[in-house]
Design a protein around this motif. Structure first.
Motif, PDB file in Angstrom:
ATOM      1  N   HIS A   1      40.912  42.728  27.938  1.00 33.92           N
ATOM      2  CA  HIS A   1      40.119  41.558  27.534  1.00 33.92           C
ATOM      3  C   HIS A   1      39.254  41.056  28.685  1.00 33.92           C
ATOM      4  O   HIS A   1      39.215  39.871  28.982  1.00 33.92           O
ATOM      5  N   GLY A   2      38.534  42.001  29.321  1.00 34.17           N
ATOM      6  CA  GLY A   2      37.687  41.672  30.459  1.00 34.17           C
ATOM      7  C   GLY A   2      36.314  41.171  30.058  1.00 34.17           C
ATOM      8  O   GLY A   2      35.360  41.332  30.801  1.00 34.17           O
ATOM      9  N   LEU A   3      36.217  40.596  28.871  1.00 39.71           N
ATOM     10  CA  LEU A   3      34.942  40.038  28.429  1.00 39.71           C
ATOM     11  C   LEU A   3      35.209  38.919  27.435  1.00 39.71           C
ATOM     12  O   LEU A   3      36.246  38.870  26.807  1.00 39.71           O
ATOM     13  N   GLN A   4      34.258  38.027  27.363  1.00 38.19           N
ATOM     14  CA  GLN A   4      34.310  36.999  26.326  1.00 38.19           C
ATOM     15  C   GLN A   4      32.980  36.993  25.602  1.00 38.19           C
ATOM     16  O   GLN A   4      32.838  37.624  24.573  1.00 38.19           O
ATOM     17  N   CYS A   5      31.973  36.352  26.169  1.00 40.34           N
ATOM     18  CA  CYS A   5      30.681  36.347  25.470  1.00 40.34           C
ATOM     19  C   CYS A   5      30.017  37.706  25.540  1.00 40.34           C
ATOM     20  O   CYS A   5      29.228  38.070  24.680  1.00 40.34           O
ATOM     21  N   GLY A   6      30.315  38.501  26.578  1.00 38.18           N
ATOM     22  CA  GLY A   6      29.801  39.856  26.697  1.00 38.18           C
ATOM     23  C   GLY A   6      28.477  40.007  27.420  1.00 38.18           C
ATOM     24  O   GLY A   6      28.046  41.130  27.657  1.00 38.18           O
TER      25      GLY A   6
ATOM     26  N   GLY B   1      36.728  33.859  34.251  1.00 38.55           N
ATOM     27  CA  GLY B   1      37.477  33.514  35.450  1.00 38.55           C
ATOM     28  C   GLY B   1      37.858  34.738  36.249  1.00 38.55           C
ATOM     29  O   GLY B   1      38.618  34.652  37.195  1.00 38.55           O
ATOM     30  N   TYR B   2      37.396  35.909  35.878  1.00 38.77           N
ATOM     31  CA  TYR B   2      37.509  37.177  36.597  1.00 38.77           C
ATOM     32  C   TYR B   2      38.884  37.833  36.561  1.00 38.77           C
ATOM     33  O   TYR B   2      38.980  39.017  36.830  1.00 38.77           O
TER      34      TYR B   2
ATOM     35  N   GLN C   1      41.793  42.975  36.498  1.00 38.27           N
ATOM     36  CA  GLN C   1      42.874  43.787  35.947  1.00 38.27           C
ATOM     37  C   GLN C   1      42.322  45.037  35.262  1.00 38.27           C
ATOM     38  O   GLN C   1      42.919  46.121  35.364  1.00 38.27           O
ATOM     39  N   ALA C   2      41.202  44.913  34.580  1.00 37.38           N
ATOM     40  CA  ALA C   2      40.580  46.065  33.925  1.00 37.38           C
ATOM     41  C   ALA C   2      40.152  47.111  34.948  1.00 37.38           C
ATOM     42  O   ALA C   2      40.392  48.306  34.768  1.00 37.38           O
TER      43      ALA C   2
END
Length: 157
Positions: A94-99, A137-138, A143-144
């Motif tokens: 889940h290393g993205l939100q808005c993308g 928040g990185y 982690q990705a």
């Protein structure tokens, strides 16, 4: 002026103004809109691509400077429908939100892991310092990257 650039393994030739930025060339002339325009001042990294394997902010490179070189964008990273290991890791962790930052962040991460196949968390944070994300928040991004690096190490053994 005429420029010819190998983009995602395909030779692209277009007539452009001499001041055309690589990001504009990729989006407007090649139709590859995965490379985002964020700030136009090299501050955010949304436009990061690989130029001969090295990550560059394509808003700081003229298309003419990339003449005869290989450019890889987010669209050319995977193999057909199969995602690149870094793309899979971003999805899994889940290393993205808005993308919006994701294409540039993924491209910078691929370059980072090529340069340092076994980075520490601090090295990942430092290596991605020039790419900004306003959402995550990185933590998940880091982690990705660590996960993708471990997967690559396992594949190399």
């Amino acid at each position: 002026m005429q420029v010819s650039i190998n983009v995602n393994g395909e030779q692209q030739s277009h007539e452009v103004e001499d001041r055309t930025l690589l990001v504009q060339y990729l989006r407007d002339d090649c139709g590859l809109t995965g490379t985002n325009v964020g700030c136009d001042t090299t501050s955010c990294g949304a436009c990061t691509v690989l130029l001969d394997g090295e990550s560059v902010k394509s808003c700081t490179v003229l298309a003419a400077q990339a003449e005869g070189q290989d450019v890889t964008t987010i669209e050319g990273l995977g193999e057909g429908e199969e995602l690149h290991p870094m793309q899979r890791a971003f999805q899994k962790h889940h290393g993205l939100q808005c993308g919006y930052c994701t294409p540039g962040m993924v491209m910078a991460s691929v370059s980072l892991v090529e340069e340092n196949p076994n980075p520490t968390e601090e090295q990942v944070r430092s290596g991605l310092e020039g790419n900004l994300c306003r959402c995550t928040g990185y933590h998940n991004i880091v982690q990705a990257v660590l996960s993708a690096a471990q997967e690559k190490q396992g594949a190399a053994e």
